[in-house]
Enzyme design. Sequence first.
Site, short mmCIF file in Angstrom:
data_model
loop_
_atom_site.label_atom_id
_atom_site.label_comp_id
_atom_site.label_asym_id
_atom_site.label_seq_id
_atom_site.Cartn_x
_atom_site.Cartn_y
_atom_site.Cartn_z
N MET A 1 -8.98 39.16 -23.18
CA MET A 1 -10.39 39.06 -22.80
C MET A 1 -10.94 40.35 -22.18
SD MET A 1 -11.04 36.26 -24.07
CE MET A 1 -12.72 35.94 -23.54
N ARG A 2 -10.40 41.48 -22.60
CA ARG A 2 -10.91 42.76 -22.10
C ARG A 2 -11.33 43.62 -23.28
NH1 ARG A 2 -10.00 43.66 -17.18
NH2 ARG A 2 -10.30 45.89 -17.44
N HIS B 1 -10.88 36.81 -34.39
CA HIS B 1 -12.15 36.36 -33.82
C HIS B 1 -12.51 35.01 -34.45
CE1 HIS B 1 -16.03 36.78 -31.90
NE2 HIS B 1 -16.55 36.28 -33.01
C1 GRF Z 1 -8.85 32.45 -30.09
O1 GRF Z 1 -9.84 31.54 -30.47
C2 GRF Z 1 -9.16 33.82 -30.63
O2 GRF Z 1 -9.86 33.81 -31.84
C3 GRF Z 1 -10.05 34.39 -29.54
O3 GRF Z 1 -9.51 33.90 -28.34
C4 GRF Z 1 -8.84 32.67 -28.59
C5 GRF Z 1 -7.45 32.82 -28.04
O4 GRF Z 1 -6.74 31.62 -28.06
N1 GRF Z 1 -10.08 35.83 -29.63
P1 GRF Z 1 -5.19 31.61 -27.69
O5 GRF Z 1 -5.06 32.23 -26.30
O6 GRF Z 1 -4.46 32.40 -28.72
O7 GRF Z 1 -4.79 30.16 -27.69
#
Ligand code: GRF
Length: 202
Positions: free
Chosen positions: A98-99, A117
Amino acid sequence: MSRRLPHDGARLAVFCSGFGSNFQAVLDAVLSKKLKAEVVLMVCDNPKAYALERAKKNNIPVVLISPHLFAAREAYEKIIVRILKSQQIDLVVLAGFMRILTPYFIHAYRGRILNIHPSYLPHFKGAHAIRDAFESKAKETGVTVHWVTVKVDAGPAILQRKVKINRNDTLASLEKKIHAVEHEIYPKAIQRVILRLRSGLR
Ligand code: GRF
């Protein structure tokens, strides 16, 4: 960085911040030999991430460094890049990290960073792609695995899959469908990239 992979398989670093289900899907594909690669380590920025449990259970080394310890984002990334280089990482696999990476990091691993994504890009960019698609009343959305470039959610697609939004779907049921597709296509996309890099293509 040379385009060709110097050895059999590829050495992956998977970056996570949360649940880690995509990390698990990639690791499972490696363990079942569907994906010819090695998950060398996990990079995580969140000490509360469930992904850490998954790494622990599977004996995958974790680099857990809080970005808040650093005044500048590049200073945080410099430490990570140093570790990745020392571990001869070939591909950086972002899986719910998330960065937003700075141009410094993207340049250091140019052409070697993938992201997944939860939409059919270029539609529904951003951090709430599933919710945005659901609330838009669109009839379909999807999943995209793409190269990471400086522009967020805008790098060339490697693999995309559409997902229908049915009239009786709820946000939860749509999330479930999207995640199932993610888990199926991320390992496939990584394998495709490895084959391309091995033959010197991009
Ligand atoms: C997924 O939906 C991915 O597409 C997005 O963040 C989510 C991560 O899910 N970038 P996880 O941590 O892999 O369960």
